[in-house]
Design an enzyme around this catalytic site. Sequence first.
Site, PDB file in Angstrom:
ATOM      1  N   SER A 296      26.693  29.553 -14.925  1.00 48.60           N
ATOM      2  CA  SER A 296      27.729  30.549 -15.195  1.00 48.60           C
ATOM      3  C   SER A 296      27.175  31.619 -16.127  1.00 48.60           C
ATOM      4  O   SER A 296      26.272  31.352 -16.927  1.00 48.60           O
ATOM      5  CB  SER A 296      28.936  29.875 -15.851  1.00 48.60           C
ATOM      6  OG  SER A 296      29.839  30.836 -16.362  1.00 48.60           O
TER       7      SER A 296
ATOM      8  N   TYR B 193      32.642  24.386 -21.945  1.00 50.73           N
ATOM      9  CA  TYR B 193      32.078  24.759 -20.648  1.00 50.73           C
ATOM     10  C   TYR B 193      30.749  25.481 -20.804  1.00 50.73           C
ATOM     11  O   TYR B 193      29.745  25.134 -20.167  1.00 50.73           O
ATOM     12  CB  TYR B 193      33.072  25.635 -19.887  1.00 50.73           C
ATOM     13  CG  TYR B 193      32.584  26.091 -18.534  1.00 50.73           C
ATOM     14  CD1 TYR B 193      32.586  25.221 -17.450  1.00 50.73           C
ATOM     15  CD2 TYR B 193      32.128  27.395 -18.332  1.00 50.73           C
ATOM     16  CE1 TYR B 193      32.143  25.638 -16.198  1.00 50.73           C
ATOM     17  CE2 TYR B 193      31.686  27.819 -17.098  1.00 50.73           C
ATOM     18  CZ  TYR B 193      31.698  26.940 -16.021  1.00 50.73           C
ATOM     19  OH  TYR B 193      31.249  27.367 -14.793  1.00 50.73           O
TER      20      TYR B 193
END
Length: 240
Positions: free
Chosen positions: A142, A155
Amino acid sequence: MTDQPRLVLVTGASRGIGRAAALHLARQGDLVVAIARSKAALEKLDDEIRAMGSEAILVPMDLKDAKGIDTLGKVIADRFGRLDGFVANAGILGTLGPLESAGPRSFEETIEINLTANWRLISVLSPSLRKSPAPRAVFVTSSVAAKPVAFWGPYQASKAGLEAMVMGWADENEQMGLKINIFDPGGTRTDMRAKAKPGEDPMTLPSPDEVAAELVKLVSPDETRTGQRIAYRQLVAARS
């Protein structure tokens, strides 16, 4: 042996980018080992793959199941003797919000699935990958791993750890046939993205199918890059 289809394992194969990747791979004739938690969703994927004249191996499994991962590695080695491609796509968003309010259970689960499970998979799949004539592996990351932002603590920590681990593994195999890369899909029209950005217009984002078309190229036997962080948006920009 050369007329056998390439055997490619895809985690998180029941929805989003992982599902689209499994369909792309099956469409080009690869034999997909599809892993996801939902048996029902995997069966729907299997129906679609069979409708196109291909087949898949379904593995309903939670990636927190360490023994299950060990068994998976053994079954692949014993049944096929090799693994040609590994698409490490599975991941969870975890808790979004102030870092100090993230509960320990949610934090640990995010690290377990996004980072630790991939280490376990690397450990058990490496011997089978090295027996392929053209082994390839790609890990989905990401943008927040490289550019952390507020409220995404667990995350982005898991993805930053994943990138560091995978780049180190790629460096260890630099002189080998195994090519290992990281893929950043950017914002994509998925359920996870909708959960993270509820006010965003999903139609401004590329579809999972569009993104997966680029992702699966990284497990092609023609792929020569290794140790690279490849972003979907950069690929698109380079062509425009």
